[in-house]
Motif scaffolding. Structure first.
Motif, PDB file in Angstrom:
ATOM      1  N   VAL A 180       0.796  -1.367   0.009  1.00 45.08           N
ATOM      2  CA  VAL A 180      -0.033   0.092  -0.142  1.00 45.08           C
ATOM      3  C   VAL A 180       0.955   1.285   0.084  1.00 45.08           C
ATOM      4  N   ILE A 181       1.873   1.378   0.764  1.00 44.24           N
ATOM      5  CA  ILE A 181       2.726   2.574   0.888  1.00 44.24           C
ATOM      6  C   ILE A 181       3.571   2.518  -0.375  1.00 44.24           C
ATOM      7  N   SER A 182       4.071   1.574  -0.844  1.00 44.88           N
ATOM      8  CA  SER A 182       5.045   1.651  -2.190  1.00 44.88           C
ATOM      9  C   SER A 182       4.045   2.200  -3.257  1.00 44.88           C
ATOM     10  N   ASP A 183       3.030   1.492  -3.238  1.00 41.05           N
ATOM     11  CA  ASP A 183       1.992   1.985  -4.406  1.00 41.05           C
ATOM     12  C   ASP A 183       1.759   3.437  -4.263  1.00 41.05           C
ATOM     13  N   ASN A 184       1.385   4.109  -3.049  1.00 41.54           N
ATOM     14  CA  ASN A 184       0.868   5.400  -2.902  1.00 41.54           C
ATOM     15  C   ASN A 184       1.809   6.439  -2.721  1.00 41.54           C
ATOM     16  N   LEU A 185       2.945   5.985  -1.976  1.00 42.21           N
ATOM     17  CA  LEU A 185       3.838   7.182  -1.480  1.00 42.21           C
ATOM     18  C   LEU A 185       5.280   6.738  -2.239  1.00 42.21           C
ATOM     19  N   GLY A 186       5.807   5.598  -2.620  1.00 46.84           N
ATOM     20  CA  GLY A 186       6.743   5.313  -3.062  1.00 46.84           C
ATOM     21  C   GLY A 186       7.396   4.220  -2.466  1.00 46.84           C
TER      22      GLY A 186
END
Length: 473
Positions: free
Chosen positions: A409-415
């Motif tokens: 989730v974090i990687s997809d949305n924030l990097g």
């Protein structure tokens, strides 16, 4: 001469290594189910997928196993003292066998979810029973290396999935993988029960027979007497979850829960579960599955090395080196992904994250992946070992679920860099924890370790009382 000494030592302890190896075939099987996602998810998410899944479904396929592992320790904490270490471990293989079979016949995503649920239950049961058995059958001189064998076999399971997964159908991979828990079940049923458990059930003669087999000698009276004394002291207090919070066990609980949190928050599980996707972003020149296989080979070699040096170097030095390496490694990889996202041309240094991830894996495996399980079997009396292992597994699994689910989730949305920098900060903070709280248990009898932990707790409480009294004056 050193080689001859090593051969003599192996012969002396060969039965213990045999039982440990046979038992940790279960670890191989259970952790293989975790490593299964790395080669399989890219196949299932591809355009020509044999069973199409979305990005969100892929994160659930990873994290359901970790979430379900929270449930496993609950029946284990009861069964391990009711039916014994051996039979609890044998039962643990059943859910993972069914899980692999379900993948082999899967035609829908919900079936994969159920499979991961069952494998997760085995995951939790295995990690809350195996360290206890290994810690109780091992001689003081090799207890560290026996305990870390658990991690060696775990890394072997991951290597197997990484190496075979990219080249076969995901269902065929499941049918091949089910061989290992089945082999464990057939072989481990012939291994002896822990002498500590038998003594706790007042089965003195079976305990003596078991210890003679493990030690490969007839004269075991002195050691059996020490074991019996330790068991009797443990029986003075009922082994419940509440007992973990008594002054004698409180510091031990803090230590193992802290190490369990550190194992997850350093990012290891995300790297293992999503390795092919991570390496695909790096674009180092190697194919993603090739990089994953190299990583798994390095991890296995490092785990074997840690197994051989943990009783020489000690627990604390390995943990400090490991945690520091993880903090530096995840920071550097995060910096690479940050520069990449900002549009900086990083093609000329694309080899750096590949090398750093390999160094990160070495750092993690040599300490954090191995030592906590050795320590878990050492810091608690027999009457609360089962509940301590259950608490450890449930706590670590809860944090691991958060890491496994939120990483995507974090990687997809924030990097991706944000995920890695979070891992770096957590690792850096835990360096202080390891330095201040984790004891050195190298080469010490279990009974001595328990006395020292209790004494340390008492000294800490006394010191706090004196400081408060002085402040009032």
């Amino acid at each position: 001469m050193g080689v001859l000494d090593n051969i003599k030592d192996f012969r002396k302890y060969s039965n213990q290594y045999l039982a440990a190896f046979t038992g940790t075939l279960l670890t191989f099987s259970v952790i293989a189910s975790y490593g299964w996602t790395s080669p399989t998810l890219p196949i299932l998410m591809a355009e020509d997928s044999p069973l199409p899944i979305t990005s969100d479904e892929s994160s659930w396929i990873v994290s359901i196993l970790v979430l379900a592992s929270i449930v496993g320790p609950i029946p284990t904490a009861w069964a391990i003292d009711r039916f014994g270490r051996k039979y609890t471990m044998l039962f643990t293989a059943i859910p993972t066998i069914i899980g692999w079979i379900l993948i082999g016949v899967a035609q829908s995503v919900p079936v994969l979810y159920i499979s991961r649920l069952l494998s997760g239950i085995s995951y939790g049961m295995q990690y809350s029973s195996m360290p206890i058995y290994l810690g109780e059958i091992a001689s003081d001189a090799i207890r560290g290396s026996i305990g870390t064998l658990l991690t060696v076999m775990a890394k072997a399971g991951i290597l197997f999935e990484y190496s075979v997964g990219p080249f076969v159908d995901f269902r065929m991979l499941a049918w091949i993988s089910v061989i290992f828990p089945s082999a464990f079940f057939l072989l481990f049923m012939w291994m002896p029960e822990s002498p500590y458990y038998l003594l706790a059930k007042n089965k003195y003669e079976p305990a003596e027979k078991s210890l003679r087999w493990f030690r490969k000698r007839d004269e075991v009276h002195d050691e059996l007497t020490m074991m019996k004394a330790a068991v009797e002291r443990s029986k003075q207090n009922k082994g419940t979850f509440r007992e973990l919070f008594t002054p004698g066990n409180r510091r031990s609980l803090i230590v193992v829960l802290g190490l369990g949190a550190l194992q997850q928050l350093c990012g290891s599980q995300a790297v293992i579960a999503y390795s092919q996707q991570i390496f695909a972003e790096v674009q180092s020149g190697l194919q993603a599955h090739e990089s994953s296989i190299i990583m798994a080979v390095i991890q296995l070699i490092t785990a074997a090395l840690s197994s051989s040096i943990v009783d020489r170097a000690g627990r604390r030095p390995l943990l400090l080196i490991s945690t520091t390496g993880c903090a530096i490694g995840t920071f550097v990889v995060g910096l690479y992904f940050f520069l990449q996202q900002q549009g900086t041309n990083v093609q000329s240094v694309s080899w750096i994250p590949l090398v750093v991830i390999m160094l990160y894996i070495i750092s993690y495996t040599i300490g954090l992946a191995t030592v906590p399980f050795a320590v878990l079997g050492e810091l608690f009396p027999s009457n609360v070992k089962a509940v301590a292992a259950a608490m450890y597994t449930m706590f670590a699994s809860a944090i691991g679920f958060g890491v496994s689910k939120l990483y995507q989730v974090i990687s997809d949305n924030l990097g991706t860099y944000v995920s890695f920098w979070i891992f770096s900060v957590c690792s850096a903070l835990f360096i202080i924890f390891v330095f201040l709280l984790v004891p050195e248990t190298k080469g010490k009898p279990l009974d001595q370790i328990l006395v020292e932990m209790r004494s340390s707790q008492n000294r800490t409480l006394t010191g706090c009382f004196r400081r408060r009294k002085t402040a009032k004056l």
